[in-house]
Design a protein around this motif. Structure first.
Motif, PDB file in Angstrom:
ATOM      1  N   ILE A 513       5.745  10.403   7.822  1.00 24.40           N
ATOM      2  CA  ILE A 513       5.300  11.460   6.207  1.00 24.40           C
ATOM      3  C   ILE A 513       5.314  10.581   5.018  1.00 24.40           C
ATOM      4  CG2 ILE A 513       5.905  13.305   4.870  1.00 24.40           C
ATOM      5  CD1 ILE A 513       7.594  14.439   7.401  1.00 24.40           C
ATOM      6  N   MET A 514       6.085   9.797   5.100  1.00 22.27           N
ATOM      7  CA  MET A 514       7.160   8.964   3.613  1.00 22.27           C
ATOM      8  C   MET A 514       5.895   7.642   3.722  1.00 22.27           C
ATOM      9  SD  MET A 514      10.437   6.557   3.239  1.00 22.27           S
ATOM     10  CE  MET A 514       9.718   4.656   3.964  1.00 22.27           C
ATOM     11  N   VAL A 515       5.955   7.214   4.664  1.00 25.68           N
ATOM     12  CA  VAL A 515       4.472   5.589   4.382  1.00 25.68           C
ATOM     13  C   VAL A 515       3.713   6.193   3.559  1.00 25.68           C
ATOM     14  CG1 VAL A 515       3.382   4.057   5.531  1.00 25.68           C
ATOM     15  CG2 VAL A 515       5.504   4.507   6.348  1.00 25.68           C
ATOM     16  N   PRO A 516       2.309   7.439   4.187  1.00 26.43           N
ATOM     17  CA  PRO A 516       1.632   8.137   3.949  1.00 26.43           C
ATOM     18  C   PRO A 516       1.657   8.224   2.432  1.00 26.43           C
ATOM     19  CG  PRO A 516       1.772   8.838   5.754  1.00 26.43           C
ATOM     20  CD  PRO A 516       2.910   8.797   5.379  1.00 26.43           C
ATOM     21  N   MET A 517       2.512   8.870   2.177  1.00 27.31           N
ATOM     22  CA  MET A 517       3.019   9.151   0.522  1.00 27.31           C
ATOM     23  C   MET A 517       3.089   7.947  -0.258  1.00 27.31           C
ATOM     24  SD  MET A 517       6.218  12.394   0.682  1.00 27.31           S
ATOM     25  CE  MET A 517       5.522  13.540   1.098  1.00 27.31           C
ATOM     26  N   LEU A 518       3.680   7.057   0.640  1.00 25.00           N
ATOM     27  CA  LEU A 518       4.136   5.634  -0.687  1.00 25.00           C
ATOM     28  C   LEU A 518       2.639   5.002  -0.494  1.00 25.00           C
ATOM     29  CD1 LEU A 518       6.830   3.919   1.112  1.00 25.00           C
ATOM     30  CD2 LEU A 518       6.354   4.870  -1.338  1.00 25.00           C
ATOM     31  N   LEU A 519       1.830   5.305   0.111  1.00 19.72           N
ATOM     32  CA  LEU A 519       0.108   4.310  -0.010  1.00 19.72           C
ATOM     33  C   LEU A 519      -0.459   5.374  -2.048  1.00 19.72           C
ATOM     34  CD1 LEU A 519      -1.433   4.787   3.013  1.00 19.72           C
ATOM     35  CD2 LEU A 519      -0.933   2.728   2.150  1.00 19.72           C
ATOM     36  N   GLY A 520      -0.358   6.314  -1.797  1.00 17.32           N
ATOM     37  CA  GLY A 520      -0.221   7.349  -3.374  1.00 17.32           C
ATOM     38  C   GLY A 520       0.873   7.335  -5.249  1.00 17.32           C
ATOM     39  N   LEU A 521       1.653   5.996  -4.878  1.00 22.58           N
ATOM     40  CA  LEU A 521       2.959   6.372  -5.559  1.00 22.58           C
ATOM     41  C   LEU A 521       2.457   5.758  -6.571  1.00 22.58           C
ATOM     42  CD1 LEU A 521       5.446   6.583  -6.210  1.00 22.58           C
ATOM     43  CD2 LEU A 521       6.160   4.100  -5.140  1.00 22.58           C
ATOM     44  N   SER A 522       1.487   4.364  -6.428  1.00 20.87           N
ATOM     45  CA  SER A 522       0.485   4.778  -7.954  1.00 20.87           C
ATOM     46  C   SER A 522       0.030   6.148  -8.906  1.00 20.87           C
ATOM     47  CB  SER A 522       0.146   2.500  -8.094  1.00 20.87           C
ATOM     48  OG  SER A 522       0.905   2.005  -7.696  1.00 20.87           O
ATOM     49  N   ILE A 523      -0.531   6.014  -7.817  1.00 18.65           N
ATOM     50  CA  ILE A 523      -1.784   6.970  -7.821  1.00 18.65           C
ATOM     51  C   ILE A 523      -1.202   8.206  -8.487  1.00 18.65           C
ATOM     52  CG2 ILE A 523      -3.147   8.654  -6.732  1.00 18.65           C
ATOM     53  CD1 ILE A 523      -4.522   6.607  -5.312  1.00 18.65           C
ATOM     54  N   ILE A 571       2.327  13.019   9.700  1.00 15.68           N
ATOM     55  CA  ILE A 571       1.100  11.858   8.660  1.00 15.68           C
ATOM     56  C   ILE A 571      -0.245  12.432   7.377  1.00 15.68           C
ATOM     57  CG2 ILE A 571      -0.781  10.265   8.985  1.00 15.68           C
ATOM     58  CD1 ILE A 571       0.736   9.637  11.820  1.00 15.68           C
ATOM     59  N   GLY A 572      -0.298  13.520   8.453  1.00 13.07           N
ATOM     60  CA  GLY A 572      -1.292  14.620   7.649  1.00 13.07           C
ATOM     61  C   GLY A 572      -0.771  15.196   5.931  1.00 13.07           C
ATOM     62  N   ILE A 573       0.365  15.311   6.584  1.00 16.92           N
ATOM     63  CA  ILE A 573       1.033  16.406   5.340  1.00 16.92           C
ATOM     64  C   ILE A 573       1.479  15.254   4.066  1.00 16.92           C
ATOM     65  CG2 ILE A 573       3.142  16.757   4.872  1.00 16.92           C
ATOM     66  CD1 ILE A 573       2.102  19.309   6.296  1.00 16.92           C
ATOM     67  N   GLY A 574       1.500  13.599   4.356  1.00 15.42           N
ATOM     68  CA  GLY A 574       1.523  12.495   3.467  1.00 15.42           C
ATOM     69  C   GLY A 574       0.117  12.185   3.522  1.00 15.42           C
ATOM     70  N   LEU A 575      -0.741  12.093   4.273  1.00 15.26           N
ATOM     71  CA  LEU A 575      -2.037  12.017   3.417  1.00 15.26           C
ATOM     72  C   LEU A 575      -2.748  12.496   2.658  1.00 15.26           C
ATOM     73  CD1 LEU A 575      -3.680  10.647   6.678  1.00 15.26           C
ATOM     74  CD2 LEU A 575      -2.587   9.468   4.288  1.00 15.26           C
ATOM     75  N   ALA A 576      -2.230  14.150   2.860  1.00 15.84           N
ATOM     76  CA  ALA A 576      -2.240  15.615   2.001  1.00 15.84           C
ATOM     77  C   ALA A 576      -2.317  15.147   0.507  1.00 15.84           C
ATOM     78  CB  ALA A 576      -1.992  16.370   2.584  1.00 15.84           C
ATOM     79  N   LEU A 577      -0.578  14.712   0.223  1.00 12.55           N
ATOM     80  CA  LEU A 577      -0.277  13.932  -1.015  1.00 12.55           C
ATOM     81  C   LEU A 577      -1.096  13.041  -1.900  1.00 12.55           C
ATOM     82  CD1 LEU A 577       1.699  14.719  -3.109  1.00 12.55           C
ATOM     83  CD2 LEU A 577       3.372  13.262  -2.147  1.00 12.55           C
ATOM     84  N   THR A 578      -1.852  11.842  -0.804  1.00 11.86           N
ATOM     85  CA  THR A 578      -1.996  11.001  -1.116  1.00 11.86           C
ATOM     86  C   THR A 578      -3.682  11.327  -2.094  1.00 11.86           C
ATOM     87  OG1 THR A 578      -0.535   9.195   0.241  1.00 11.86           O
ATOM     88  CG2 THR A 578      -2.682   8.137  -0.954  1.00 11.86           C
TER      89      THR A 578
END
Length: 680
Positions: A513-523, A571-578
């Motif tokens: 969950i964390m790694v896909p979230m981190l992809l959108g940290l700046s966003i 992974i899907g949950i993290g990508l949803a946020l990003t």
């Protein structure tokens, strides 16, 4: 009278004459002098008023000034110049509406009839205090009897000080939060049923807090209280009425939520029954009174922010974490660890949930003496009519609707996570992943945007769009310096990071969950900055539209995660946020420019590209160090060794490469440190 030289004559002199900057918060550089020439030289007035941004000013002049002032120089140093709006005092469309309302100088500039970013020599205490109710703020009208009405820090130095103070409090709080999370994981686990039940129940009061602090309070309080500081009583009457109304609503809402605790818990855990449902109800009944104190903390904190006092608001959560940590230590010493759901009794429930609730109570109450020291004492006032709350309520309703949308998305996400079996990414895993994701966001983005929000509110209230644009650009520029390396470093060192805090068995449930979230940290930082800019204009309707777009995309992706194997749901949950934040951030920025005018981001994009390159180089080096150390160390202690060794190496390489790539934001952040080292 001595004839004034033209701009060209001034530039050809060996040293330009020193000029005093009266209203612009600019660096002492050629850019500062050049902007003053544009404002004061009648020969350049036409050019200054016919272009929209500093880079365009440079384009106009590079054909007439010596070759050493080429176009690229202006592009690289755009932020050193006053824009056309700063030169004229307000945007061109507003000048027509305000003609005859404000005295102007010979270039059409309003003579300090609105609050601007003061120069560093402006006294902090009592500055910008108005002379009459509703009158525009003017510099230099401070009165001794209103010395407690201090403005928020302005300019880069003031912003840096406020941001540093808040970041320090947030850092301490987050470190304590990590310790709390580590103890909680040891006590109840990260993928067990009781862990997911506790996470769901303890989220219920947090949801209301987000509804208030993330929407209604941020949208209403700071802009409204900032304007009320112009009243003769320093805004006390208005603030008393507003807080009385808010506390009344909070009290009623808390009572209703406690009464409906079973229904509220069931809403976020459709599949709960039997022992699981009973445990969830018990947790919810003890946690839901936090609603009132979360709201109280948010309300009093925003009053402090509007008065330019940022530190206590960010330091208070550290106290809540200390109390919760004490409860967890007692739990670990006296209660069974990671007990099954049938083993939980009333003493275990009260120790875990009661200590968490007590911490939130103290977090709110500790702000009261801080407000008193700042000169404000709350007096209940139920006379709500005639104080302009109707306009505030319109903003609040839109903000409330936006957060309702956000919470509908959270309902879907929580229920999807609660369908996962033991050992797979569930609600508790998502909570820990979000805690790791929020650390860099809280340290810089929240601290910076909180300090910027007061400045943006003042500029937006004066319809000075140029200063709002400048604050947005400054925020985005500084956000990237920290969030980009945290994204790369967090992904590269995710395994030792999660292992050190939560154990080896939690690497996949939390990391997926964390790694896909981190992809959108700046966003995510972009979204928060744009949202606050709209709130500064008291526009909550546009953030509602942004949230509508965000929630729609997130719900689609989250529901789609049910179609994949349980192991990959996280992974899907993290990508949803990003993905959803990316959509609302970029669309929101485009909508914001309809109000502020064009926001120049080309130089920010170039900085982000350079920062990303520097972070990738540092990431490769850190990964090599991690791989080598993994051959000789293992377990949680070994993961901690990897973090202690590879983390500083990553940071050092990142800074060195960024400086080599001439990223000026890194230079600005390092300049105070290098200056002190040279002195030493």
């Amino acid at each position: 009278m001595t004839e004034r030289p033209s701009l060209g004559q001034l530039y050809t002199q060996p040293a330009p004459p020193a000029r005093t900057t009266s209203q612009h918060d600019l660096a002492g550089s050629l850019g500062e002098q050049f902007s003053e020439w544009i404002a004061e030289d009648t020969a350049t007035k036409a050019v200054a008023l016919e272009v929209d941004d500093a880079t365009e000013v440079g384009t106009q002049f590079d054909t007439s000034l010596p070759g050493r002032l080429g176009r690229q120089w202006y592009v690289d140093n755009a932020d050193s110049f006053a824009t056309r709006d700063e030169v004229a005092g307000t945007d061109a469309p507003d000048r027509a509406d305000e003609a005859g309302s404000h005295p102007t100088d010979r270039v059409g500039r309003r003579t300090a009839s609105y609050a601007t970013h003061p120069v560093e020599t402006t006294p902090a205490a009592g500055a910008d205090v108005p002379a009459a109710p509703g009158a525009p703020q003017t510099a230099g009208t401070a009165r001794a009897d209103q010395a407690d009405q201090r403005p928020a820090p302005s300019g880069r130095a003031g912003l840096a000080r406020a941001g540093a103070l808040m970041a320090a409090g947030t850092l301490v709080s987050r470190l304590l939060g990590f310790l709390r999370g580590t103890l909680q994981a040891a006590a109840i686990g990260t993928t067990t049923v009781p862990a997911n039940v506790w996470s769901t129940a303890n989220t219920l009061p947090n949801i209301v807090y987000l509804l208030l602090a993330g929407g209604v309070i941020n949208a209403v309080l700071v802009p409204q209280i900032t304007k009320s500081l112009q009243h003769e009583d320093g805004g006390k009457g208005y603030t008393d009425r507003l807080l009385t109304l808010a506390f009344t609503i909070l009290g009623v809402l808390t009572v209703l939520c406690v009464a409906a605790a079973p229904l509220l818990y069931k809403l976020y855990d459709f599949n709960a029954s039997g022992s699981r449902l009973a445990l969830g109800w018990s947790f919810a009944l003890i946690c839901l009174p936090q609603i009132f104190f979360y709201g109280m903390y948010a309300l009093l904190g925003q009053v402090l922010n509007a008065r330019g006092r940022f530190g206590a608001f960010m330091w208070a959560p550290a106290l809540a974490n200390v109390v919760a940590i004490a409860g967890l230590v007692y739990f670990l010493a006296r209660m069974p660890r990671q007990a099954s759901i049938d083993q939980w009794d009333s003493s275990m429930i009260w120790v875990l949930a009661g200590s968490a609730t007590l911490g939130i109570v103290l977090q709110a109450l500790c702000l009261i003496p801080v407000l008193r020291r700042d000169g404000y004492r709350f007096s209940p006032n139920f006379r709500w009519r005639g104080v302009g709350l109707r306009a505030a309520s319109k903003v609040a309703l839109w903000a409330f609707a936006a957060v309702i949308l956000q919470q509908l998305g959270l309902v879907v996400t929580t229920n999807v996570l609660n369908t996962q079996p033991n050992g797979e990414p569930g609600k508790a895993s998502q909570e820990y992943a979000f805690l790791l994701f929020m650390l860099p966001h809280s340290l810089l983005t929240v601290s910076l945007v909180t300090a910027l929000f007061t400045q943006m509110s003042r500029a937006a209230n004066a319809r000075n769009h140029a200063l709002v644009r400048r604050d947005v650009r400054e925020g985005l520029r500084l956000i990237g310096v920290a969030t980009i390396p945290c994204t790369v470093g967090g992904i590269v060192l995710a395994e030792p990071l999660i292992t050190a805090f939560y154990g080896e068995g939690s690497v996949w449930p939390i990391g997926s969950i964390m790694v896909p979230m981190l992809l959108g940290l700046s966003i995510y930082g972009l979204c928060v900055t744009v949202q606050r800019a709209f709130y500064a204009y008291e526009d909550a309707r546009t953030p509602f539209r942004m949230q509508l777009l965000c929630t729609g995309i997130a719900v689609v992706i989250t529901l789609g995660a049910l179609l994949v194997p349980d192991r990959y749901v996280g992974i899907g949950i993290g990508l949803a946020l990003t993905v959803s934040n990316a959509a609302q951030g970029f669309v929101g920025l485009r909508w914001l420019q309809r109000t502020t005018g064009r926001i120049m981001v080309s130089d920010i994009v170039r900085s982000y590209v350079r920062l990303t390159l520097a972070a990738l180089v540092a990431g490769v080096v850190a990964f090599v160090v991690f791989a080598l150390l993994a051959q000789v160390v293992s377990g949680r202690s070994g993961a901690l060794v990897v973090l202690v060794v590879a983390g500083p190496i990553f940071l050092l390489v990142y800074v060195l490469v960024a400086r080599r790539l001439q990223v000026k934001e890194v230079e600005e952040l390092l300049r105070p440190i290098t200056r002190r080292l040279r002195r030493a």
